[in-house]
Design a protein around this motif. Structure first.
Motif, PDB file in Angstrom:
ATOM      1  N   GLU A  23       0.822  -1.209   0.000  1.00 12.53           N
ATOM      2  CA  GLU A  23       0.000   0.000   0.000  1.00 12.53           C
ATOM      3  C   GLU A  23       0.861   1.266   0.000  1.00 12.53           C
ATOM      4  N   GLN A  27      -5.438  -0.493  -7.222  1.00 15.23           N
ATOM      5  CA  GLN A  27      -6.264  -1.684  -7.070  1.00 15.23           C
ATOM      6  C   GLN A  27      -6.923  -2.100  -8.381  1.00 15.23           C
ATOM      7  N   TYR A 107      -7.460   3.376  -5.651  1.00 16.06           N
ATOM      8  CA  TYR A 107      -6.495   2.921  -4.637  1.00 16.06           C
ATOM      9  C   TYR A 107      -7.056   3.225  -3.260  1.00 16.06           C
ATOM     10  N   LYS A 108      -6.493   2.607  -2.240  1.00 12.41           N
ATOM     11  CA  LYS A 108      -6.965   2.813  -0.871  1.00 12.41           C
ATOM     12  C   LYS A 108      -6.326   4.064  -0.277  1.00 12.41           C
ATOM     13  N   GLN A 112      -8.439   3.493   4.394  1.00 10.74           N
ATOM     14  CA  GLN A 112      -8.647   2.167   3.818  1.00 10.74           C
ATOM     15  C   GLN A 112      -9.908   2.086   2.973  1.00 10.74           C
ATOM     16  N   ARG A 113     -10.267   3.211   2.405  1.00 12.42           N
ATOM     17  CA  ARG A 113     -11.398   3.274   1.492  1.00 12.42           C
ATOM     18  C   ARG A 113     -10.856   3.375   0.073  1.00 12.42           C
ATOM     19  N   ILE A 114     -11.410   2.592  -0.833  1.00 10.00           N
ATOM     20  CA  ILE A 114     -10.962   2.666  -2.225  1.00 10.00           C
ATOM     21  C   ILE A 114     -11.575   3.906  -2.869  1.00 10.00           C
TER      22      ILE A 114
END
Length: 212
Positions: A23, A27, A107-108, A112-114
């Protein structure tokens, strides 16, 4: 459970992904309208290594260049340019709406949210005839609007581009394997039982089945 070294590495990669060691990373990437790709094509990157395989002219390089333009400080403008013989115009649909060449990647963020970033080709500017920029999320592309500012990953109207180092190797600056073999190498001639001597073409034919 297999103990083959490749399986061991694969399990390790999966553990590293789940542990967040890569990370932030892209994604997925999707293409509402981009080059000659099928509209709304999408690629998910759920493994650390992704191979794009296809015949010439299927836009594999276009996907790579789109990815190259994803991170902060990078732009596809360097590689995307239209000419009289290679023009990719805006697409006018039957209802009169206009689709500009664009792609979206996710992406996150730190929560931690896309989140998704829209890269769009805009009208000609002083900077370039084919200028790309980060644009506001479009509901028509099934994107979520940016309603809140979250840390350093967003601003008032759009999410910020991912910050990630890029290594881009383009072997088109080198002689292709075929040309090197065909025109720039010595061929070891073998004499077959029939008495015929082998040629470079024979060698290339014998290897092409493995490539296919």
């Amino acid at each position: 459970m297999s103990n083959h070294p490749l399986d061991t590495h694969r399990r390790k990669f999966i553990q590293m992904i789940k542990g967040g060691e890569f990370e932030p990373f892209i994604q997925h990437i999707r293409f509402p309208y981009f080059k000659n790709l099928e509209m709304d094509a999408r690629i998910d990157f759920n493994f650390p290594i992704t191979a794009l395989v296809g015949q010439n002219g299927t836009n594999k390089s276009s996907v790579i260049k789109a990815l190259l333009g994803c991170p902060h400080g990078k732009s596809i403008t360097r590689y995307w340019f239209t000419t009289e013989t290679d023009d990719v115009p805006d697409l006018v649909r039957d209802d009169g709406s206009i689709l500009k060449p664009r792609y979206i990647y996710g992406y996150k963020n730190t929560d931690q949210r896309i989140i998704e970033i829209l890269q769009t080709r805009v009208n000609a500017t002083k900077q370039s005839l084919d200028y790309w920029e980060t644009s506001r999320p479009l509901v028509s592309d099934n994107m979520d609007s940016v309603s809140e500012v979250s840390g350093a990953n967003s601003n008032a109207t759009r999410w910020k581009k991912i910050r990630k180092g890029v290594i881009y190797l383009d072997f088109r600056s080198e002689i292709s394997a075929f040309d090197r073999c065909m025109y720039h190498s010595d061929h070891k001639v073998k004499v077959l039982k029939s008495g015929r001597k082998t040629t470079k073409q024979d060698y290339i034919r014998s290897k092409s089945k493995y490539i296919k």
